[in-house]
Scaffold this motif. Structure first.
Motif, PDB file in Angstrom:
ATOM      1  N   LYS A 284      24.571  46.138  53.168  1.00 30.50           N
ATOM      2  CA  LYS A 284      24.935  47.237  51.906  1.00 30.50           C
ATOM      3  C   LYS A 284      23.888  47.323  51.091  1.00 30.50           C
ATOM      4  O   LYS A 284      23.445  48.476  50.662  1.00 30.50           O
ATOM      5  CB  LYS A 284      26.094  46.821  51.541  1.00 30.50           C
ATOM      6  CG  LYS A 284      27.516  47.075  52.419  1.00 30.50           C
ATOM      7  CD  LYS A 284      28.698  46.857  51.831  1.00 30.50           C
ATOM      8  CE  LYS A 284      29.769  46.913  53.022  1.00 30.50           C
ATOM      9  NZ  LYS A 284      31.234  46.522  52.298  1.00 30.50           N
ATOM     10  N   SER A 285      23.467  46.178  50.362  1.00 32.71           N
ATOM     11  CA  SER A 285      22.445  46.477  49.579  1.00 32.71           C
ATOM     12  C   SER A 285      21.415  46.770  49.823  1.00 32.71           C
ATOM     13  O   SER A 285      20.459  47.723  49.041  1.00 32.71           O
ATOM     14  CB  SER A 285      22.364  45.052  48.735  1.00 32.71           C
ATOM     15  OG  SER A 285      21.729  44.137  49.613  1.00 32.71           O
TER      16      SER A 285
ATOM     17  N   ALA B 282      12.824  49.907  43.136  1.00 30.46           N
ATOM     18  CA  ALA B 282      13.816  49.835  43.700  1.00 30.46           C
ATOM     19  C   ALA B 282      13.359  49.614  45.553  1.00 30.46           C
ATOM     20  O   ALA B 282      14.170  48.669  46.120  1.00 30.46           O
ATOM     21  CB  ALA B 282      14.892  50.963  43.858  1.00 30.46           C
TER      22      ALA B 282
ATOM     23  N   ALA C 232      14.417  46.411  47.615  1.00 33.92           N
ATOM     24  CA  ALA C 232      14.864  46.560  49.053  1.00 33.92           C
ATOM     25  C   ALA C 232      13.953  46.143  50.138  1.00 33.92           C
ATOM     26  O   ALA C 232      14.629  45.336  51.135  1.00 33.92           O
ATOM     27  CB  ALA C 232      14.908  48.066  49.616  1.00 33.92           C
TER      28      ALA C 232
ATOM     29  N   ILE D 223      20.663  48.850  52.185  1.00 38.50           N
ATOM     30  CA  ILE D 223      20.901  50.460  52.284  1.00 38.50           C
ATOM     31  C   ILE D 223      21.047  51.230  51.070  1.00 38.50           C
ATOM     32  O   ILE D 223      20.121  52.289  50.706  1.00 38.50           O
ATOM     33  CB  ILE D 223      22.034  50.826  53.282  1.00 38.50           C
ATOM     34  CG1 ILE D 223      21.834  50.284  54.426  1.00 38.50           C
ATOM     35  CG2 ILE D 223      22.299  52.358  53.118  1.00 38.50           C
ATOM     36  CD1 ILE D 223      22.904  50.559  55.453  1.00 38.50           C
ATOM     37  N   ILE D 224      21.576  50.724  50.061  1.00 35.44           N
ATOM     38  CA  ILE D 224      21.911  51.297  48.721  1.00 35.44           C
ATOM     39  C   ILE D 224      20.636  51.391  47.885  1.00 35.44           C
ATOM     40  O   ILE D 224      20.174  52.274  47.405  1.00 35.44           O
ATOM     41  CB  ILE D 224      22.801  50.536  48.056  1.00 35.44           C
ATOM     42  CG1 ILE D 224      24.352  50.516  48.583  1.00 35.44           C
ATOM     43  CG2 ILE D 224      22.939  51.019  46.595  1.00 35.44           C
ATOM     44  CD1 ILE D 224      25.391  50.034  48.113  1.00 35.44           C
ATOM     45  N   TYR D 225      19.675  50.193  47.810  1.00 36.10           N
ATOM     46  CA  TYR D 225      18.512  50.181  47.084  1.00 36.10           C
ATOM     47  C   TYR D 225      17.342  51.064  47.966  1.00 36.10           C
ATOM     48  O   TYR D 225      16.629  51.732  47.231  1.00 36.10           O
ATOM     49  CB  TYR D 225      18.036  48.909  46.931  1.00 36.10           C
ATOM     50  CG  TYR D 225      18.895  48.160  45.991  1.00 36.10           C
ATOM     51  CD1 TYR D 225      18.982  48.456  44.585  1.00 36.10           C
ATOM     52  CD2 TYR D 225      19.552  46.877  46.301  1.00 36.10           C
ATOM     53  CE1 TYR D 225      19.671  47.836  43.506  1.00 36.10           C
ATOM     54  CE2 TYR D 225      20.488  46.286  45.214  1.00 36.10           C
ATOM     55  CZ  TYR D 225      20.437  46.489  43.831  1.00 36.10           C
ATOM     56  OH  TYR D 225      21.157  46.099  43.017  1.00 36.10           O
TER      57      TYR D 225
ATOM     58  N   GLN E 155      27.045  42.123  52.997  1.00 36.68           N
ATOM     59  CA  GLN E 155      26.727  42.412  51.979  1.00 36.68           C
ATOM     60  C   GLN E 155      25.247  42.591  51.563  1.00 36.68           C
ATOM     61  O   GLN E 155      24.712  43.468  50.964  1.00 36.68           O
ATOM     62  CB  GLN E 155      26.938  41.093  51.051  1.00 36.68           C
ATOM     63  CG  GLN E 155      26.742  41.152  49.658  1.00 36.68           C
ATOM     64  CD  GLN E 155      27.622  42.303  48.791  1.00 36.68           C
ATOM     65  OE1 GLN E 155      28.649  42.319  49.036  1.00 36.68           O
ATOM     66  NE2 GLN E 155      26.882  42.674  47.701  1.00 36.68           N
TER      67      GLN E 155
ATOM     68  N   ILE F 177      17.888  53.732  49.645  1.00 37.51           N
ATOM     69  CA  ILE F 177      18.427  54.942  49.645  1.00 37.51           C
ATOM     70  C   ILE F 177      18.016  55.692  48.189  1.00 37.51           C
ATOM     71  O   ILE F 177      17.532  56.647  47.900  1.00 37.51           O
ATOM     72  CB  ILE F 177      19.591  55.532  49.859  1.00 37.51           C
ATOM     73  CG1 ILE F 177      19.752  55.530  51.522  1.00 37.51           C
ATOM     74  CG2 ILE F 177      20.258  56.818  49.527  1.00 37.51           C
ATOM     75  CD1 ILE F 177      21.134  55.643  52.116  1.00 37.51           C
ATOM     76  N   LEU F 178      18.335  54.632  47.265  1.00 33.83           N
ATOM     77  CA  LEU F 178      18.058  54.957  45.742  1.00 33.83           C
ATOM     78  C   LEU F 178      16.667  54.868  45.386  1.00 33.83           C
ATOM     79  O   LEU F 178      16.346  56.048  44.465  1.00 33.83           O
ATOM     80  CB  LEU F 178      18.992  54.128  44.923  1.00 33.83           C
ATOM     81  CG  LEU F 178      20.407  54.405  44.921  1.00 33.83           C
ATOM     82  CD1 LEU F 178      21.121  53.329  43.906  1.00 33.83           C
ATOM     83  CD2 LEU F 178      20.614  55.816  44.058  1.00 33.83           C
TER      84      LEU F 178
END
Length: 64
Positions: free
Chosen positions: A37-38, A18, A22, A40-42, A34, A44-45
């Motif tokens: 957002k992706s 991940a 990122a 930040i999401i990837y 978009q 953090i995960l």
């Protein structure tokens, strides 16, 4: 064969994957919502999976 260590290694590998994804999104970003957002999401995960996997491997004792 310790199941916790295998699960920790799997979480660590998912976290690294991940974080690499990122980084790829970061290099190819054009600044749209978009992409951000992706990213930040990837990110953090990836950090959550990586840190939990490493801590699970470190705290599991080898008992044979």
């Amino acid at each position: 064969m310790n199941l916790k260590r295998i699960f920790g290694a799997l979480l660590t590998a998912l976290g690294v994957g991940a974080l690499i994804y990122a980084a790829v999104v970061f290099t190819n970003t054009s600044g749209s919502n978009q992409d951000i957002k992706s990213l930040i999401i990837y990110g953090i995960l990836g950090l959550i999976f990586f840190s939990s996997g490493i801590s699970l491997v470190r705290t599991t004792k080898d008992e044979s």
